[in-house]
Design an enzyme around this catalytic site. Structure first.
Site, mmCIF file in Angstrom:
data_model
loop_
_atom_site.group_PDB
_atom_site.id
_atom_site.type_symbol
_atom_site.label_atom_id
_atom_site.label_comp_id
_atom_site.label_asym_id
_atom_site.label_seq_id
_atom_site.Cartn_x
_atom_site.Cartn_y
_atom_site.Cartn_z
ATOM 1 N N ALA A 176 19.600 38.316 -2.553
ATOM 2 C CA ALA A 176 19.092 39.676 -3.409
ATOM 3 C C ALA A 176 18.233 38.990 -4.246
ATOM 4 C CB ALA A 176 20.058 40.152 -4.247
ATOM 5 N N LYS B 149 31.566 36.393 7.554
ATOM 6 C CA LYS B 149 31.149 35.734 7.177
ATOM 7 C C LYS B 149 31.421 35.705 5.923
ATOM 8 C CE LYS B 149 27.390 37.104 4.587
ATOM 9 N NZ LYS B 149 27.094 36.490 3.186
ATOM 10 N N THR C 126 25.100 31.841 3.910
ATOM 11 C CA THR C 126 26.478 31.499 3.650
ATOM 12 C C THR C 126 26.949 30.469 3.085
ATOM 13 O OG1 THR C 126 26.017 33.740 4.218
ATOM 14 C CG2 THR C 126 27.480 33.450 1.934
HETATM 15 N N1 LIG Z 1 23.488 39.801 -3.732
HETATM 16 C C1 LIG Z 1 23.332 39.782 -2.740
HETATM 17 O O1 LIG Z 1 22.809 38.647 -2.467
HETATM 18 C C2 LIG Z 1 23.923 40.609 -1.681
HETATM 19 C C3 LIG Z 1 24.262 41.379 -1.597
HETATM 20 N N2 LIG Z 1 25.214 41.567 0.017
HETATM 21 C C4 LIG Z 1 26.196 43.254 -0.172
HETATM 22 O O2 LIG Z 1 25.971 44.555 -0.632
HETATM 23 C C5 LIG Z 1 26.985 44.415 -1.860
HETATM 24 C C6 LIG Z 1 26.885 44.938 -3.741
HETATM 25 O O3 LIG Z 1 26.697 43.849 -3.786
HETATM 26 P P1 LIG Z 1 25.477 43.414 -4.837
HETATM 27 O O4 LIG Z 1 24.614 44.445 -5.875
HETATM 28 O O5 LIG Z 1 25.223 42.127 -5.008
HETATM 29 O O6 LIG Z 1 26.905 43.361 -6.335
HETATM 30 P P2 LIG Z 1 26.747 43.563 -7.524
HETATM 31 O O7 LIG Z 1 27.843 43.468 -8.381
HETATM 32 O O8 LIG Z 1 25.393 43.236 -8.583
HETATM 33 O O9 LIG Z 1 26.406 45.302 -8.180
HETATM 34 C C7 LIG Z 1 27.110 46.040 -7.622
HETATM 35 C C8 LIG Z 1 27.033 47.412 -8.038
HETATM 36 O O10 LIG Z 1 27.507 48.187 -7.374
HETATM 37 C C9 LIG Z 1 27.830 49.629 -8.671
HETATM 38 N N3 LIG Z 1 28.847 50.252 -8.233
HETATM 39 C C10 LIG Z 1 30.768 49.458 -8.589
HETATM 40 N N4 LIG Z 1 31.512 50.465 -7.920
HETATM 41 C C11 LIG Z 1 30.566 51.760 -8.062
HETATM 42 C C12 LIG Z 1 30.511 53.437 -7.101
HETATM 43 N N5 LIG Z 1 32.058 53.761 -7.288
HETATM 44 N N6 LIG Z 1 29.923 53.664 -7.657
HETATM 45 C C13 LIG Z 1 28.534 53.523 -7.292
HETATM 46 N N7 LIG Z 1 28.268 52.265 -7.985
HETATM 47 C C14 LIG Z 1 29.234 51.277 -8.208
HETATM 48 C C15 LIG Z 1 28.259 48.329 -9.464
HETATM 49 O O11 LIG Z 1 27.961 49.159 -10.913
HETATM 50 P P3 LIG Z 1 27.688 48.703 -12.546
HETATM 51 O O12 LIG Z 1 26.583 47.806 -12.810
HETATM 52 O O13 LIG Z 1 27.876 49.899 -12.849
HETATM 53 O O14 LIG Z 1 29.211 48.643 -12.367
HETATM 54 C C16 LIG Z 1 26.507 48.189 -9.530
HETATM 55 O O15 LIG Z 1 26.177 48.393 -10.087
HETATM 56 C C17 LIG Z 1 28.412 44.188 -1.897
HETATM 57 O O16 LIG Z 1 28.838 44.350 -0.707
HETATM 58 C C18 LIG Z 1 27.095 43.170 -0.994
HETATM 59 O O17 LIG Z 1 28.175 41.722 -0.186
HETATM 60 C C19 LIG Z 1 24.559 42.176 0.808
HETATM 61 C C20 LIG Z 1 23.006 41.215 1.165
HETATM 62 C C21 LIG Z 1 22.567 40.700 -0.255
HETATM 63 O O1 LIG Z 2 25.422 38.401 2.019
HETATM 64 C C1 LIG Z 2 24.663 37.237 1.268
HETATM 65 C C2 LIG Z 2 23.117 36.958 1.720
HETATM 66 O O2 LIG Z 2 23.266 37.922 3.607
HETATM 67 C C3 LIG Z 2 25.617 37.336 -0.109
HETATM 68 O O3 LIG Z 2 25.607 36.566 -0.042
HETATM 69 P P1 LIG Z 2 27.224 36.753 -1.223
HETATM 70 O O4 LIG Z 2 27.485 37.582 -1.402
HETATM 71 O O5 LIG Z 2 28.080 34.860 -1.063
HETATM 72 O O6 LIG Z 2 26.220 35.695 -2.631
#
Ligand SMILES: NC(=O)C1=CN([C@@H]2O[C@H](COP(=O)(O)OP(=O)(O)OC[C@H]3O[C@@H](n4cnc5c(N)ncnc54)[C@H](OP(=O)(O)O)[C@@H]3O)[C@@H](O)[C@H]2O)C=CC1
Ligand SMILES: O=C(CO)COP(=O)(O)O
Length: 326
Positions: free
Chosen positions: A139, A190, A247
């Site tokens: 991200a 992964k 990863t």
């Molecule tokens: N971060 C990365 O680099 C990447 C992440 N991903 C994937 O994206 C997904 C999210 O990850 P990421 O954004 O990093 O996680 P974060 O922990 O940064 O954020 C998760 C978000 O989801 C919200 N959330 C949790 N539960 C709910 C719900 N029931 N309804 C609505 N919103 C909800 C949380 O809200 P609140 O803030 O209110 O707790 C928070 O804003 C994961 O599956 C991850 O594998 C994919 C590619 C890259």
């Molecule tokens: O999915 C991701 C990169 O592609 C993010 O990896 P992590 O959730 O392990 O930080």
């Protein structure tokens, strides 16, 4: 002119915020939905999200906690944790009465049902056109505009290509595909494998072991993928091998970092989402249901559940019978 001028991102975590930035950079009008009204107001006024520190959120991105506002968009991206994707789509479903693309951006498999993200979308919002976006993309890198490439898959190639046109820019390059299942398997597995490699690095097993574990991890990811009908080129592409390489090699990954802490005997950082922890048990259940061996993933699941110590799991992997490489 793209058919998808307006985009809403559901889930204002690190990934949702980065994707909102991507869509704005691609010229779309963007709404970022946060479930918590206070968070939404704070993000909207400070243009900063503590879940993605140091990234300025462009003024033209609308931040809201009003789902009805977000649901108006011509395409929706769901960036909640995988186990909460169904809940998010359930809430959206009543607002969706015409075919609208809903793109899963979470990486995981649903507990209990063994369903992948697009299947959950199809069930929860029958009018939606499910799609999946996945690939090697932190991200933080994406939000900062560092070059990244991902895969975006939908059943209909024209739709997948249209979504790519709407989100793509010189620094965020989605490749379109129709192999939804292949993309979903790579992204889910992964994370589990990255925990394994993190543990090995934390235990100081050496760079050779890191390469061996990543490669044998890819072998088991491929085995499961083939059994579930995924295409080999998808598994060896951005969303499979590409994301596995990223990863399994970087402490920037929360999954790798979780493994690293476990391998060092340290307490993992609290409050960081490592999807592999949630995917491991359901991944091995799914593999078992297909009679697919996934020894690395099994080792991770047994360590996380406390069924095995790290040393016993490593010893178990190292004393498996020799066999042909496949
Ligand atoms: N971060 C990365 O680099 C990447 C992440 N991903 C994937 O994206 C997904 C999210 O990850 P990421 O954004 O990093 O996680 P974060 O922990 O940064 O954020 C998760 C978000 O989801 C919200 N959330 C949790 N539960 C709910 C719900 N029931 N309804 C609505 N919103 C909800 C949380 O809200 P609140 O803030 O209110 O707790 C928070 O804003 C994961 O599956 C991850 O594998 C994919 C590619 C890259
Ligand atoms: O999915 C991701 C990169 O592609 C993010 O990896 P992590 O959730 O392990 O930080």
């Amino acid at each position: 002119m793209t058919a998808f001028q307006s985009v809403a991102v559901i889930g204002a975590g690190a990934w949702g915020t980065a994707l909102a930035t991507v869509a704005a950079r691609a010229g779309r009008s963007v709404t970022l939905w946060a479930r918590n009204a206070e968070h939404a107001t704070r993000i909207a006024s400070t243009r900063d999200n503590p879940r993605l520190p140091g990234v300025r959120i462009a003024p033209e991105i609308v931040v809201t906690s009003d789902l009805a506002v977000a649901a108006h968009a011509e395409m929706l991206l769901i960036a909640t944790p995988a186990q909460h994707l169904r809940g998010a789509v359930n809430m959206l479903a009543s607002h969706i009465t015409t075919p609208v693309p809903i793109i899963a951006c979470a990486k995981g498999i649903e507990h209990g049902t063994h369903k992948f993200m697009t299947d959950v979308i199809a069930e929860a919002a029958p009018h939606a056109q499910p799609a999946i976006l996945s690939g090697p993309s932190f991200a933080d890198d994406v939000a900062r505009g560092l070059p990244t490439a991902v895969t975006l898959a939908a059943k209909d190639e024209v739709l997948a290509s249209g979504l790519v046109q709407a989100l793509g820019s010189p620094t965020f390059r989605p490749y379109h595909s129709t192999d939804i299942r292949g993309v979903e398997i790579g992204g889910a597995a992964k994370n589990v494998l990255a925990i394994a490699v993190g543990i090995a690095v934390g235990r100081k097993l050496g760079a050779s072991a890191q390469a061996a574990l990543t490669t044998r991890g890819f072998a088991e990811l491929t085995r499961l993928g083939r059994a579930l009908g995924a295409r080999s080129e998808t598994l060896a592409g951005l969303s499979g091998l590409g994301d596995l390489i990223l990863t399994c090699a970087s402490p920037q990954s929360r999954n790798f970092a979780l493994g690293l802490a476990l391998g060092r005997g340290e307490q993992p950082s609290a409050g960081k989402l490592a999807e592999g922890e949630f995917t491991a048990p359901v991944l091995i259940e799914l593999a078992a249901s297909q009679n697919i061996e996934m020894p690395v993933s099994e080792a991770v699941a047994s360590i996380l559940s406390g069924r095995s110590t790290i040393d016993a799991a490593i010893s178990g992997l190292l004393t498996r019978p020799f066999k042909a490489e496949e």
